[in-house]
Design a protein around this motif. Structure first.
Motif, PDB file in Angstrom:
ATOM      1  N   UNK A 291     -14.747 -22.702  27.975  1.00  0.00           N
ATOM      2  CA  UNK A 291     -13.979 -21.679  27.262  1.00  0.00           C
ATOM      3  C   UNK A 291     -13.400 -22.200  25.968  1.00  0.00           C
ATOM      4  N   UNK A 292     -12.943 -23.469  25.972  1.00  0.00           N
ATOM      5  CA  UNK A 292     -12.393 -24.053  24.754  1.00  0.00           C
ATOM      6  C   UNK A 292     -13.458 -24.267  23.687  1.00  0.00           C
ATOM      7  N   UNK A 293     -14.709 -24.391  24.110  1.00  0.00           N
ATOM      8  CA  UNK A 293     -15.807 -24.530  23.152  1.00  0.00           C
ATOM      9  C   UNK A 293     -16.314 -23.182  22.682  1.00  0.00           C
ATOM     10  N   UNK A 294     -16.406 -22.233  23.593  1.00  0.00           N
ATOM     11  CA  UNK A 294     -16.954 -20.916  23.242  1.00  0.00           C
ATOM     12  C   UNK A 294     -16.058 -20.166  22.263  1.00  0.00           C
ATOM     13  N   UNK A 295     -14.745 -20.337  22.377  1.00  0.00           N
ATOM     14  CA  UNK A 295     -13.825 -19.588  21.504  1.00  0.00           C
ATOM     15  C   UNK A 295     -14.022 -19.934  20.032  1.00  0.00           C
ATOM     16  N   UNK A 296     -13.962 -21.209  19.612  1.00  0.00           N
ATOM     17  CA  UNK A 296     -14.193 -21.509  18.194  1.00  0.00           C
ATOM     18  C   UNK A 296     -15.617 -21.194  17.744  1.00  0.00           C
ATOM     19  N   UNK A 297     -16.610 -21.352  18.632  1.00  0.00           N
ATOM     20  CA  UNK A 297     -17.984 -21.021  18.249  1.00  0.00           C
ATOM     21  C   UNK A 297     -18.112 -19.530  17.950  1.00  0.00           C
ATOM     22  N   UNK A 298     -17.542 -18.697  18.804  1.00  0.00           N
ATOM     23  CA  UNK A 298     -17.581 -17.247  18.556  1.00  0.00           C
ATOM     24  C   UNK A 298     -16.807 -16.887  17.297  1.00  0.00           C
ATOM     25  N   UNK A 299     -15.672 -17.546  17.070  1.00  0.00           N
ATOM     26  CA  UNK A 299     -14.918 -17.295  15.840  1.00  0.00           C
ATOM     27  C   UNK A 299     -15.753 -17.664  14.620  1.00  0.00           C
ATOM     28  N   UNK A 300     -16.449 -18.799  14.682  1.00  0.00           N
ATOM     29  CA  UNK A 300     -17.312 -19.229  13.578  1.00  0.00           C
ATOM     30  C   UNK A 300     -18.433 -18.233  13.330  1.00  0.00           C
ATOM     31  N   UNK A 301     -19.070 -17.755  14.395  1.00  0.00           N
ATOM     32  CA  UNK A 301     -20.181 -16.812  14.231  1.00  0.00           C
ATOM     33  C   UNK A 301     -19.701 -15.499  13.607  1.00  0.00           C
ATOM     34  N   UNK A 302     -18.520 -15.046  13.994  1.00  0.00           N
ATOM     35  CA  UNK A 302     -17.985 -13.819  13.390  1.00  0.00           C
ATOM     36  C   UNK A 302     -17.663 -14.026  11.917  1.00  0.00           C
ATOM     37  N   UNK A 303     -17.072 -15.173  11.585  1.00  0.00           N
ATOM     38  CA  UNK A 303     -16.755 -15.455  10.181  1.00  0.00           C
ATOM     39  C   UNK A 303     -18.028 -15.606   9.354  1.00  0.00           C
ATOM     40  N   UNK A 304     -19.029 -16.253   9.914  1.00  0.00           N
ATOM     41  CA  UNK A 304     -20.291 -16.407   9.198  1.00  0.00           C
ATOM     42  C   UNK A 304     -20.956 -15.059   8.974  1.00  0.00           C
ATOM     43  N   UNK A 305     -20.818 -14.176   9.937  1.00  0.00           N
ATOM     44  CA  UNK A 305     -21.434 -12.847   9.839  1.00  0.00           C
ATOM     45  C   UNK A 305     -20.932 -12.071   8.632  1.00  0.00           C
ATOM     46  N   UNK A 306     -19.672 -12.225   8.300  1.00  0.00           N
ATOM     47  CA  UNK A 306     -19.102 -11.452   7.186  1.00  0.00           C
ATOM     48  C   UNK A 306     -19.124 -12.226   5.863  1.00  0.00           C
ATOM     49  N   UNK A 307     -19.760 -13.407   5.837  1.00  0.00           N
ATOM     50  CA  UNK A 307     -19.849 -14.176   4.596  1.00  0.00           C
ATOM     51  C   UNK A 307     -18.576 -14.878   4.204  1.00  0.00           C
TER      52      UNK A 307
ATOM     53  N   UNK B 127      -8.661 -16.302  14.416  1.00  0.00           N
ATOM     54  CA  UNK B 127      -7.522 -16.676  15.259  1.00  0.00           C
ATOM     55  C   UNK B 127      -7.273 -15.665  16.377  1.00  0.00           C
ATOM     56  N   UNK B 128      -6.974 -14.429  16.012  1.00  0.00           N
ATOM     57  CA  UNK B 128      -6.511 -13.461  17.007  1.00  0.00           C
ATOM     58  C   UNK B 128      -7.618 -13.016  17.950  1.00  0.00           C
ATOM     59  N   UNK B 129      -8.802 -12.713  17.425  1.00  0.00           N
ATOM     60  CA  UNK B 129      -9.894 -12.239  18.282  1.00  0.00           C
ATOM     61  C   UNK B 129     -10.614 -13.397  18.960  1.00  0.00           C
ATOM     62  N   UNK B 130     -11.000 -14.416  18.182  1.00  0.00           N
ATOM     63  CA  UNK B 130     -11.770 -15.511  18.745  1.00  0.00           C
ATOM     64  C   UNK B 130     -11.063 -16.249  19.862  1.00  0.00           C
ATOM     65  N   UNK B 131      -9.756 -16.461  19.731  1.00  0.00           N
ATOM     66  CA  UNK B 131      -9.038 -17.260  20.713  1.00  0.00           C
ATOM     67  C   UNK B 131      -8.718 -16.493  21.998  1.00  0.00           C
ATOM     68  N   UNK B 132      -9.037 -15.212  22.036  1.00  0.00           N
ATOM     69  CA  UNK B 132      -8.909 -14.485  23.305  1.00  0.00           C
ATOM     70  C   UNK B 132      -9.851 -15.039  24.368  1.00  0.00           C
ATOM     71  N   UNK B 133     -10.966 -15.599  23.926  1.00  0.00           N
ATOM     72  CA  UNK B 133     -11.964 -16.108  24.873  1.00  0.00           C
ATOM     73  C   UNK B 133     -11.410 -17.301  25.642  1.00  0.00           C
ATOM     74  N   UNK B 134     -10.873 -18.274  24.924  1.00  0.00           N
ATOM     75  CA  UNK B 134     -10.351 -19.462  25.602  1.00  0.00           C
ATOM     76  C   UNK B 134      -9.178 -19.119  26.512  1.00  0.00           C
ATOM     77  N   UNK B 135      -8.311 -18.216  26.068  1.00  0.00           N
ATOM     78  CA  UNK B 135      -7.172 -17.841  26.902  1.00  0.00           C
ATOM     79  C   UNK B 135      -7.623 -17.114  28.166  1.00  0.00           C
TER      80      UNK B 135
END
Length: 341
Positions: A98-114, A133-141
């Motif tokens: 979960x601690x790995x998936x949260x930043x990876x998902x945050x990165x993919x979302x940020x990359x998606x919007x340029x 921060x707010x959306x991506x870190x919901x995964x780890x929590x």
């Protein structure tokens, strides 16, 4: 030239191995640093700011998706430092996932919007706040607290208070640590020393005002915001991000010590007050500096357009064909600097 996330991915195995070990070491060191200050909510221990999430998101934004293995290894090392290899359980591996998936998902979302790591646009600041921060870190929590409930280490009735504490701690790591690391990565040497006297004055005021505001029994936390505005107006990201980082550290130390505006409060009240302050301060620093930087870039574009228009008029007046105008922006949308006369 502005850098868009995901453009610097190492390709050789040796480079990938070095990158993995470096990211893991940084995440582990950040985790040990975060564990120095803890609060207890409903019997669960949490950190008000979890720096490894900020290190993880910054590593992904700078080096690309291949940094994920270093993030996972760093999270595993933090858990091993609290237990031992023989007592490692499948639930611990789930928390690492979960601690790995949260930043990876945050990165993919940020990359998606340029997303651009320079944070020179308002949309970049908003994206880092809400998506990173707010959306991506919901995964780890959700994963972490869910595992605690499923394994019987936490009562089901305590899920939401602990989830909120976990989520906010991870989000604060992204809001406070990630911009500072991106600023450090993009720093130029030698630095611009044209306003060094004002910079020294800002540092001195911060070193006096912030400890006083965060440790005074009178609630004076609002004094941080004029300092943030000064730093953002005069030094943009370099000033506001570093000022917010220092203020957050001082507030966290005061909150965990139970002094100043956090005295005579329960742990839950301390958590809410501290995270409300950290969140609003980090949001102010990011958004205000991004708006100021974007306005400066727009002004440079207008000045460049006016200069080229004057050159065209001069050539037309002299009877010569007008020169071919230069583009006002680079290929990635960053305004060109005004040419010297």
């Amino acid at each position: 030239m502005a850098a868009v996330v995901g453009t610097r991915e190492p390709r050789r195995p040796v480079v990938v191995a070095v990158l993995t070990l470096g990211v893991a070491a940084c995440c582990f060191a950040a985790g040990r640093l975060g564990l120095l200050r803890q609060l207890v909510v409903e019997g669960a221990v949490f950190t008000p700011i979890w720096p490894p999430t900020g290190v993880a998101v910054a590593s992904l934004l700078i080096f690309g998706i291949r940094a994920w293995l270093g993030i996972a290894l760093g999270a595993l090392l933090v858990i091993l430092s609290l237990t031992s290899l023989t007592s490692l359980r499948p639930a611990d591996l789930g928390i690492v996932a979960g601690s790995t998936a949260a930043p990876v998902c945050a990165y993919l979302m940020l990359r998606r919007i340029g997303f651009r790591i320079e944070l020179d646009r308002l949309r970049d600041g908003l994206a880092l706040v809400f998506l990173g921060a707010l959306v991506g870190m919901m995964i780890s929590a959700t994963v972490g607290v869910g595992i605690l409930v499923l394994t019987g280490k936490l009562a089901a009735d305590d899920f939401w208070p602990v989830w909120l504490a976990w989520w906010v701690g991870d989000a604060m790591g992204v809001l406070i640590v990630t911009p500072a690391l991106l600023l450090l990565y993009g720093a130029r040497w030698p630095p611009d020393l044209t306003r060094w006297k004002e910079a020294v004055a800002l540092v001195l005021v911060a070193c006096v005002l912030l400890p006083f505001a965060t440790r005074s029994e009178i609630s004076l936390l609002f004094l941080v915001y004029p300092l943030l505005i000064w730093a953002a107006l005069r030094f943009q990201h370099a000033g506001s991000v570093l000022c917010a980082l220092f203020a957050s550290v001082m507030a966290t130390v005061a909150a965990t010590d139970g002094v100043g505006p956090f005295a005579r409060m329960s742990h839950v009240e301390v958590m809410f007050k501290l995270q409300a302050f950290n969140g609003s301060m980090a949001l102010t620093a990011l958004i205000l500096s991004a708006v100021i930087t974007e306005q400066r870039n727009t002004r440079h574009s207008v000045e460049l357009a006016c200069q080229e228009l004057m050159e065209v008029l001069e050539h037309l007046t002299a009877g010569n064909p007008p020169p071919r105008p230069l583009p006002m922006h680079d290929d990635d949308g960053v305004p060109r600097r005004k040419r010297a006369p």
